[in-house]
Write a protein that holds these residues in place. Structure first.
Motif, PDB file in Angstrom:
ATOM      1  N   ASN A   1     -13.574  -2.741  -1.142  1.00 30.23           N
ATOM      2  CA  ASN A   1     -13.534  -1.762  -2.228  1.00 30.23           C
ATOM      3  C   ASN A   1     -13.378  -0.349  -1.672  1.00 30.23           C
ATOM      4  OD1 ASN A   1     -14.046  -3.712  -4.324  1.00 30.23           O
ATOM      5  ND2 ASN A   1     -16.170  -3.777  -3.596  1.00 30.23           N
ATOM      6  N   PRO A   2     -12.542   0.473  -2.302  1.00 30.09           N
ATOM      7  CA  PRO A   2     -12.367   1.840  -1.814  1.00 30.09           C
ATOM      8  C   PRO A   2     -13.574   2.710  -2.136  1.00 30.09           C
ATOM      9  CG  PRO A   2     -11.170   1.545  -3.858  1.00 30.09           C
ATOM     10  CD  PRO A   2     -11.703   0.191  -3.485  1.00 30.09           C
TER      11      PRO A   2
ATOM     12  N   ASP B   1       0.848  -1.188   0.000  1.00 24.83           N
ATOM     13  CA  ASP B   1       0.000   0.000   0.000  1.00 24.83           C
ATOM     14  C   ASP B   1       0.883   1.237   0.000  1.00 24.83           C
ATOM     15  OD1 ASP B   1      -2.445  -1.343   0.065  1.00 24.83           O
ATOM     16  OD2 ASP B   1      -2.409  -1.509   2.245  1.00 24.83           O
TER      17      ASP B   1
ATOM     18  N   ILE C   1      -3.422   5.104  -2.166  1.00 19.51           N
ATOM     19  CA  ILE C   1      -4.645   4.945  -1.394  1.00 19.51           C
ATOM     20  C   ILE C   1      -4.794   6.141  -0.458  1.00 19.51           C
ATOM     21  CG2 ILE C   1      -4.502   2.426  -1.489  1.00 19.51           C
ATOM     22  CD1 ILE C   1      -3.587   2.516   1.470  1.00 19.51           C
ATOM     23  N   ASP C   2      -5.993   6.308   0.074  1.00 15.37           N
ATOM     24  CA  ASP C   2      -6.255   7.335   1.098  1.00 15.37           C
ATOM     25  C   ASP C   2      -5.707   8.699   0.686  1.00 15.37           C
ATOM     26  OD1 ASP C   2      -7.383   5.290   2.513  1.00 15.37           O
ATOM     27  OD2 ASP C   2      -5.743   5.053   3.926  1.00 15.37           O
TER      28      ASP C   2
ATOM     29  N   ARG D   1      -9.849   4.012   1.688  1.00 13.50           N
ATOM     30  CA  ARG D   1     -10.160   2.607   1.951  1.00 13.50           C
ATOM     31  C   ARG D   1     -11.435   2.468   2.765  1.00 13.50           C
ATOM     32  NH1 ARG D   1      -4.533   0.801   4.485  1.00 13.50           N
ATOM     33  NH2 ARG D   1      -4.814   2.897   5.336  1.00 13.50           N
TER      34      ARG D   1
ATOM     35  N   THR E   1      -9.901   8.999  -3.067  1.00 15.33           N
ATOM     36  CA  THR E   1     -10.039   7.564  -2.847  1.00 15.33           C
ATOM     37  C   THR E   1      -9.650   7.284  -1.408  1.00 15.33           C
ATOM     38  OG1 THR E   1      -9.352   5.347  -3.560  1.00 15.33           O
ATOM     39  CG2 THR E   1      -7.694   7.087  -3.709  1.00 15.33           C
TER      40      THR E   1
END
Length: 215
Positions: free
Chosen positions: A64-65, A3, A93-94, A60, A58
């Protein structure tokens, strides 16, 4: 699967000028939609006179995000979705992303807008300080407070990370210190701890800690 996200506490920034319009991109790590909205409001407050504040995010949420995007007055599909596509392509992510546009008087057309917002998003993400999030084994260890200073130095000298230490955490045992320790190798940790505590240390395995590893 690894990640990747932005380093906590940082904000990526890039600026492009395309056909006399200025595109100001900003990206930040987030933990929730609410955090993303707060970030977007912050940027909007810094540039209240800009014509558009287009966004993508986006975050988490289970398997699914959660993904969101907004064109903020630009023709549908010409800003938010291209930005979200850039965000997806980055593998981050995030992350929340906002591109502020100051209109320069020249219309770019649908294709031109898609390219402009894509380029602004990519430039912003390329400017980001990216980190890998890794789960590291963690333990709690209770020791006599009188030994805490010596052990603290010993842990760090042997590659054991002291994530936290609390003195007198148990009211019934005020003369004790509670360490939270991490180490990437459980076998090596056990051997080093045994050597440092002369075999008397009795660690308790707890949930892994998530740490940032610079890229």
């Amino acid at each position: 699967m690894a990640d990747f996200t932005l380093a906590r506490g940082t904000t990526a920034h890039a600026e492009l000028e395309i056909s006399r319009s200025r595109f100001l991109g900003y990206a930040r790590r987030i933990d929730s939609e609410a955090a993303a909205r707060a970030f977007f409001s912050e940027i909007r407050g810094e540039f209240p006179d800009a014509r558009h504040h287009c966004t993508a995010l986006t975050v988490r949420a289970g398997v699914n995000p959660i993904e969101r995007s907004s064109d903020d007055g630009e023709p549908s599909g010409t800003a938010g979705m291209p930005m979200l596509a850039a965000l997806r392509g980055s593998g981050l992510i995030d992350t929340a992303l906002v591109v502020v546009r100051y209109f320069g008087g020249i219309k770019l057309g649908t294709g031109g807008l898609v390219r402009a917002y894509t380029d602004a998003a990519l430039a912003t993400l390329q400017a980001a300080r990216v980190v890998e999030l890794k789960a590291i084994p963690a333990w709690e260890l209770t020791v006599d407070a009188a030994d805490a200073g010596r052990l603290h130095a010993g842990f760090e000298g042997h590659g054991i990370t002291v994530a936290d230490v609390v003195y007198g955490s148990d009211p019934q045992r005020p003369a004790e210190a509670l360490f939270t320790l991490t180490h990437p190798d459980e076998d090596a940790f056990a051997a080093q701890l045994a050597a440092l505590t002369l075999g008397e240390g009795k660690p308790r395995r707890i949930s892994d800690r998530i740490v940032e590893v610079a890229q």
